[in-house]
Scaffold this motif. Structure first.
Motif, mmCIF file in Angstrom:
data_model
loop_
_atom_site.group_PDB
_atom_site.id
_atom_site.type_symbol
_atom_site.label_atom_id
_atom_site.label_comp_id
_atom_site.label_asym_id
_atom_site.label_seq_id
_atom_site.Cartn_x
_atom_site.Cartn_y
_atom_site.Cartn_z
ATOM 1 N N ILE A 1 -11.209 57.967 -16.088
ATOM 2 C CA ILE A 1 -11.083 57.087 -14.917
ATOM 3 C C ILE A 1 -9.894 57.499 -14.064
ATOM 4 N N PHE A 2 -8.743 57.761 -14.699
ATOM 5 C CA PHE A 2 -7.563 58.165 -13.930
ATOM 6 C C PHE A 2 -7.745 59.530 -13.288
ATOM 7 N N MET A 3 -8.427 60.442 -13.965
ATOM 8 C CA MET A 3 -8.642 61.770 -13.379
ATOM 9 C C MET A 3 -9.545 61.692 -12.158
ATOM 10 N N VAL A 4 -10.498 60.773 -12.157
ATOM 11 C CA VAL A 4 -11.410 60.629 -11.020
ATOM 12 C C VAL A 4 -10.725 59.905 -9.867
ATOM 13 N N THR A 5 -9.922 58.873 -10.170
ATOM 14 C CA THR A 5 -9.338 58.072 -9.097
ATOM 15 C C THR A 5 -8.032 58.635 -8.539
ATOM 16 N N ALA A 6 -7.329 59.493 -9.263
ATOM 17 C CA ALA A 6 -6.039 60.012 -8.788
ATOM 18 C C ALA A 6 -6.138 60.722 -7.443
ATOM 19 N N PRO A 7 -7.119 61.601 -7.215
ATOM 20 C CA PRO A 7 -7.193 62.235 -5.890
ATOM 21 C C PRO A 7 -7.506 61.247 -4.775
#
Length: 146
Positions: free
Chosen positions: A30-36
């Motif tokens: 989830i964090f990898m998808v939302t960070a950008p």
């Protein structure tokens, strides 16, 4: 008296960490998808000038960005990345500088923006109570060291 046989299993003293690992991996995805998507900013082509690095107090500064069209952006609050008017810029700076007096204000002006817009942003910051106002630039392009 009749003796009862104890056929109970011994208690297990280990913690089952598999569910925790599953939750951690889901959060990681989830964090990898939302960070950008969280990274917001204004596209500004900064002028290239030889200057010194930022000091410790300037790294926690409020940044006003001015894009090529001359729109103002403030890097604080929930409207970060949204253009703001001069009145709203003044009001927000006044609140921030009232809460954290002495916070430096830095201006990121696009190289193609009208110089008057940059000076106006600096004037608004000064009227709002900024003690230190600086300009953000890019180092000059060195063909030998890209």
């Amino acid at each position: 008296m009749i003796r009862r046989r104890r056929n109970r299993r011994p208690l297990m003293a280990e913690i089952n960490v598999v569910p925790y690992i599953d939750v951690m991996l889901v959060l990681l995805v989830i964090f990898m998808v939302t960070a950008p998507l969280i990274t917001t900013g204004v596209k500004v082509d900064l002028p290239r000038v030889a200057t010194g690095p930022l000091t410790g107090s300037q790294t926690e500064a409020v940044v006003i960005s001015i894009d090529r069209a001359g729109d103002y952006y403030l890097d604080i609050g929930e409207d970060r990345g949204q253009p703001t008017s001069e009145e709203m810029l003044y009001d927000r700076l006044r609140v921030v500088l009232g809460y954290r007096p002495g916070t430096p204000v830095l201006v990121r002006g696009d190289a193609g923006v009208n110089y008057g817009r940059v000076v106006r942003a600096m004037s608004i910051a000064q009227q709002a109570g900024a003690a230190e106002i600086g300009l953000i630039t890019m180092p000059p392009h060195d063909p030998e060291n890209p």
